[in-house]
Design an enzyme around this catalytic site. Structure first.
Site, PDB file in Angstrom:
ATOM      1  N   SER A 184     -10.462  52.861  15.487  1.00  0.00           N
ATOM      2  CA  SER A 184      -9.246  53.208  16.158  1.00  0.00           C
ATOM      3  C   SER A 184      -8.807  51.579  16.051  1.00  0.00           C
ATOM      4  CB  SER A 184      -9.016  53.503  17.458  1.00  0.00           C
ATOM      5  OG  SER A 184      -9.534  55.182  17.091  1.00  0.00           O
TER       6      SER A 184
HETATM    7  N1  SAH Z   1     -14.256  56.537  18.226  1.00  0.00           N
HETATM    8  C1  SAH Z   1     -14.275  56.674  16.823  1.00  0.00           C
HETATM    9  C2  SAH Z   1     -13.440  56.689  16.110  1.00  0.00           C
HETATM   10  C3  SAH Z   1     -13.494  58.242  15.480  1.00  0.00           C
HETATM   11  S1  SAH Z   1     -11.915  58.887  14.564  1.00  0.00           S
HETATM   12  C4  SAH Z   1     -14.909  55.553  16.077  1.00  0.00           C
HETATM   13  O1  SAH Z   1     -14.738  54.118  17.248  1.00  0.00           O
HETATM   14  O2  SAH Z   1     -14.935  54.523  14.847  1.00  0.00           O
HETATM   15  C5  SAH Z   1     -12.195  60.793  14.829  1.00  0.00           C
HETATM   16  C6  SAH Z   1     -13.513  61.262  14.144  1.00  0.00           C
HETATM   17  O3  SAH Z   1     -13.618  62.022  14.926  1.00  0.00           O
HETATM   18  C7  SAH Z   1     -13.266  61.644  13.003  1.00  0.00           C
HETATM   19  O4  SAH Z   1     -15.291  60.845  12.567  1.00  0.00           O
HETATM   20  C8  SAH Z   1     -14.058  63.138  13.271  1.00  0.00           C
HETATM   21  O5  SAH Z   1     -14.710  63.114  11.652  1.00  0.00           O
HETATM   22  C9  SAH Z   1     -14.079  63.220  14.543  1.00  0.00           C
HETATM   23  N2  SAH Z   1     -13.744  64.570  15.037  1.00  0.00           N
HETATM   24  C10 SAH Z   1     -12.483  65.289  14.181  1.00  0.00           C
HETATM   25  N3  SAH Z   1     -12.607  66.179  15.200  1.00  0.00           N
HETATM   26  C11 SAH Z   1     -14.240  66.793  15.633  1.00  0.00           C
HETATM   27  C12 SAH Z   1     -14.608  67.860  16.862  1.00  0.00           C
HETATM   28  N4  SAH Z   1     -14.346  68.509  16.910  1.00  0.00           N
HETATM   29  N5  SAH Z   1     -15.755  67.642  16.925  1.00  0.00           N
HETATM   30  C13 SAH Z   1     -16.823  65.916  16.868  1.00  0.00           C
HETATM   31  N6  SAH Z   1     -15.750  65.120  16.173  1.00  0.00           N
HETATM   32  C14 SAH Z   1     -14.433  65.480  15.767  1.00  0.00           C
END
Ligand code: SAH
Length: 218
Positions: free
Chosen positions: A66
């Protein structure tokens, strides 16, 4: 300090000043964490020079890290202290978890994509984040064994607030989650106390999908 390190330190200071402080983030713990965590180490080498600009970047597997301001806004909304135990859903690159780990006592972070989690684990161990615990799972179910949490952050967009997560919030616990359709969401802040669940809205945002039993279907 190596030349390269100094270059990134300057970029980091500029990011904090121009994109974070100037847009109203004032929690000193949040600002200190942003000055410290080397965001460029959480993206691929080709993107390192863009790591301190205020936009999201691809991290592979169609997921993104993000934009810094949103990470800061969500972190500040949790009003963390050094005793807090935090649950993060969506480890992704690991950057947000590292920011949380700088401020809180312990961070539990859940990711559903194996490849991303492997990479995040490697960087947590290289950078010495011993207070981050990870799990490969559907984060919409939370992490019951370690609940209740003082704070919960969901970093993927959800159609609703998954009720299991709210149930895993401690009394006095705070949660932030983007809720909306698959294109745009609203950042919702939840506060739980003896009287119940209180909800406020922080503003618009745009996240990748939260995929799971209490999120979107794959
Ligand atoms: N916090 C992260 C941004 C992540 S983008 C950072 O600092 O880089 C969102 C992430 O959520 C992705 O990696 C995706 O695979 C994960 N995601 C989506 N649905 C999910 C779920 N039900 N449980 C765990 N992770 C999930």
């Amino acid at each position: 300090m190596e030349q390269e390190d100094l270059k990134y330190k300057r970029l980091r200071e500029r990011m904090v000043k121009e994109h974070i402080e100037s847009r109203g983030i004032e929690d000193p713990r949040v600002l200190a964490a942003f000055l410290k965590v080397k965001r460029h180490l959480f993206v691929s080498e080709a993107l390192m020079d863009q790591a301190y600009s205020d936009f999201p970047l691809p991290i592979g597997e169609q997921q993104t890290i993000s934009q810094p301001f949103i990470v800061a806004e969500m972190t500040q909304a949790l009003a963390l202290t050094e005793n807090d135990r935090v649950l993060e859903i969506g480890t992704g690159s690991g950057y947000q978890a590292a920011i949380l780990a700088e401020i809180a006592y312990k961070v539990f972070t859940v990711e559903r994509i194996h490849k991303l989690l492997i990479r995040a684990r490697k960087i947590f161990s290289e950078l010495g984040y011993h207070n981050i615990v990870t799990k490969l799972a559907d984060g919409t179910l939370g992490w019951k064994e370690h609940s209740p949490f003082d704070a919960i952050m969901v970093t993927a967009g959800s159609p609703d607030v998954p009720y299991l997560l709210v149930n895993q919030l401690a009394m006095g616990g705070r949660m932030v989650i983007p809720v909306g359709d698959q294109h745009t969401q609203e950042l919702i802040k939840i506060y739980r106390d003896e009287k119940g669940i209180h909800q406020t809205t922080l503003g618009g945002c745009r996240f990748v999908k939260l995929v799971g039993e209490y999120g979107w279907q794959d």
